[in-house]
Design a protein around this motif. Structure first.
Motif, PDB file in Angstrom:
ATOM      1  N   LEU A 195       0.824  -1.207   0.000  1.00 22.44           N
ATOM      2  CA  LEU A 195       0.000   0.000   0.000  1.00 22.44           C
ATOM      3  C   LEU A 195       0.861   1.261   0.000  1.00 22.44           C
ATOM      4  O   LEU A 195       0.530   2.252  -0.663  1.00 22.44           O
ATOM      5  N   LEU A 196       1.964   1.217   0.723  1.00 26.07           N
ATOM      6  CA  LEU A 196       2.873   2.357   0.786  1.00 26.07           C
ATOM      7  C   LEU A 196       3.476   2.646  -0.587  1.00 26.07           C
ATOM      8  O   LEU A 196       3.514   3.799  -1.033  1.00 26.07           O
ATOM      9  N   VAL A 197       3.916   1.614  -1.283  1.00 28.54           N
ATOM     10  CA  VAL A 197       4.495   1.792  -2.620  1.00 28.54           C
ATOM     11  C   VAL A 197       3.441   2.307  -3.596  1.00 28.54           C
ATOM     12  O   VAL A 197       3.689   3.247  -4.367  1.00 28.54           O
ATOM     13  N   LEU A 198       2.257   1.709  -3.570  1.00 25.07           N
ATOM     14  CA  LEU A 198       1.185   2.168  -4.473  1.00 25.07           C
ATOM     15  C   LEU A 198       0.778   3.604  -4.165  1.00 25.07           C
ATOM     16  O   LEU A 198       0.545   4.405  -5.079  1.00 25.07           O
ATOM     17  N   GLY A 199       0.703   3.932  -2.888  1.00 23.13           N
ATOM     18  CA  GLY A 199       0.366   5.301  -2.491  1.00 23.13           C
ATOM     19  C   GLY A 199       1.414   6.296  -2.948  1.00 23.13           C
ATOM     20  O   GLY A 199       1.091   7.395  -3.422  1.00 23.13           O
ATOM     21  N   MET A 200       2.686   5.922  -2.819  1.00 22.18           N
ATOM     22  CA  MET A 200       3.763   6.815  -3.267  1.00 22.18           C
ATOM     23  C   MET A 200       3.710   7.006  -4.780  1.00 22.18           C
ATOM     24  O   MET A 200       3.907   8.117  -5.284  1.00 22.18           O
ATOM     25  N   MET A 201       3.419   5.934  -5.501  1.00 19.31           N
ATOM     26  CA  MET A 201       3.280   6.054  -6.960  1.00 19.31           C
ATOM     27  C   MET A 201       2.136   7.003  -7.312  1.00 19.31           C
ATOM     28  O   MET A 201       2.256   7.820  -8.225  1.00 19.31           O
ATOM     29  N   LEU A 202       1.035   6.905  -6.556  1.00 17.87           N
ATOM     30  CA  LEU A 202      -0.106   7.783  -6.800  1.00 17.87           C
ATOM     31  C   LEU A 202       0.254   9.245  -6.525  1.00 17.87           C
ATOM     32  O   LEU A 202      -0.075  10.134  -7.317  1.00 17.87           O
ATOM     33  N   VAL A 203       0.942   9.507  -5.419  1.00 20.59           N
ATOM     34  CA  VAL A 203       1.342  10.873  -5.074  1.00 20.59           C
ATOM     35  C   VAL A 203       2.237  11.460  -6.166  1.00 20.59           C
ATOM     36  O   VAL A 203       2.045  12.596  -6.610  1.00 20.59           O
ATOM     37  N   VAL A 204       3.215  10.685  -6.615  1.00 24.52           N
ATOM     38  CA  VAL A 204       4.148  11.160  -7.641  1.00 24.52           C
ATOM     39  C   VAL A 204       3.421  11.390  -8.957  1.00 24.52           C
ATOM     40  O   VAL A 204       3.622  12.415  -9.632  1.00 24.52           O
ATOM     41  N   LEU A 255      -3.281  12.794   1.401  1.00 29.73           N
ATOM     42  CA  LEU A 255      -2.729  11.592   0.776  1.00 29.73           C
ATOM     43  C   LEU A 255      -1.261  11.408   1.167  1.00 29.73           C
ATOM     44  O   LEU A 255      -0.829  10.307   1.490  1.00 29.73           O
ATOM     45  N   GLN A 256      -0.515  12.504   1.178  1.00 30.93           N
ATOM     46  CA  GLN A 256       0.892  12.427   1.573  1.00 30.93           C
ATOM     47  C   GLN A 256       1.032  12.023   3.039  1.00 30.93           C
ATOM     48  O   GLN A 256       1.898  11.225   3.383  1.00 30.93           O
ATOM     49  N   GLU A 257       0.184  12.548   3.895  1.00 30.55           N
ATOM     50  CA  GLU A 257       0.232  12.179   5.312  1.00 30.55           C
ATOM     51  C   GLU A 257      -0.173  10.724   5.520  1.00 30.55           C
ATOM     52  O   GLU A 257       0.331  10.073   6.429  1.00 30.55           O
ATOM     53  N   SER A 258      -1.064  10.228   4.690  1.00 31.70           N
ATOM     54  CA  SER A 258      -1.456   8.823   4.823  1.00 31.70           C
ATOM     55  C   SER A 258      -0.254   7.908   4.615  1.00 31.70           C
ATOM     56  O   SER A 258      -0.164   6.837   5.226  1.00 31.70           O
ATOM     57  N   LEU A 259       0.696   8.336   3.794  1.00 26.10           N
ATOM     58  CA  LEU A 259       1.910   7.551   3.592  1.00 26.10           C
ATOM     59  C   LEU A 259       2.769   7.542   4.854  1.00 26.10           C
ATOM     60  O   LEU A 259       3.384   6.528   5.183  1.00 26.10           O
TER      61      LEU A 259
END
Length: 181
Positions: free
Chosen positions: A29-38, A51-55
């Motif tokens: 989830l962390l990797v997918l979330g980071m990909m989404l943020v970028v 979204l950034q804080e959720s990471l």
């Protein structure tokens, strides 16, 4: 005496292993979330503080919830260069004394020193000051969950090393029966 101790040791370690394996999914989830943020930021010019804080929350939860798993799998960092030359009985003594006089007291101190901090955060229902997530108190709760989980596994380790000193043969951490699940 050995059988009840062995059953409790296996139950506590089984709990820790199950939680650790479940927690491992947070890495994905962390990797997918980071990909989404970028992608959102650099592909579409969209920034989202929540979204950034959720990471940050996922990252904290991943480490705080999986630390006892690392202990259960005997994958924690060892500094003792002599340990590798010790017999199983000598290792059991080192681990038992280290758990009893280092790990458990540190867990107790961490829990005690964090308690007021976490409780005041819950009392205020602390939220992010910059428009992020409104659940800072949940993130801070990990400061109490971490020592609780380490204490549970620490007790399992005390039992395991005590059983070794009593002459019982236990599976190595990588041979836990739950590994096939």
């Amino acid at each position: 005496m050995k059988q009840p101790l062995l059953r409790w040791q296996q139950r506590l370690t089984g709990f820790t292993l199950a939680l650790g394996r479940s927690t491992a999914w947070l890495a994905l989830l962390l990797v997918l979330g980071m990909m989404l943020v970028v992608t959102l930021r650099y592909g579409f010019g969209i920034g989202n503080i929540a979204l950034q804080e959720s990471l940050t929350y996922l990252h904290g939860a991943l480490f705080m919830l999986a630390i006892a798993y690392t202990l259960a799998e005997d994958e924690h960092v060892r500094v003792d260069v002599l340990y590798q030359r010790f017999s199983p009985r000598q290792r059991a003594w080192v681990n038992l004394l280290g758990t009893l006089f280092l790990l458990l007291p540190v867990c107790g101190a961490l829990f005690w020193l964090s308690l007021d901090y976490v409780l005041s955060s819950w009392k205020e229902q602390e939220a992010s000051a910059n428009g992020g997530l409104p659940f800072v108190y949940l993130l801070k709760s990990l400061l109490l969950i971490l020592p609780a989980l380490l204490t549970i596994q620490g007790l399992a380790e005390l039992m395991r090393h005590s059983l070794t000193l009593m002459g019982a043969t236990l599976p190595a951490p990588e041979q836990h029966p739950e590994d096939g699940l």
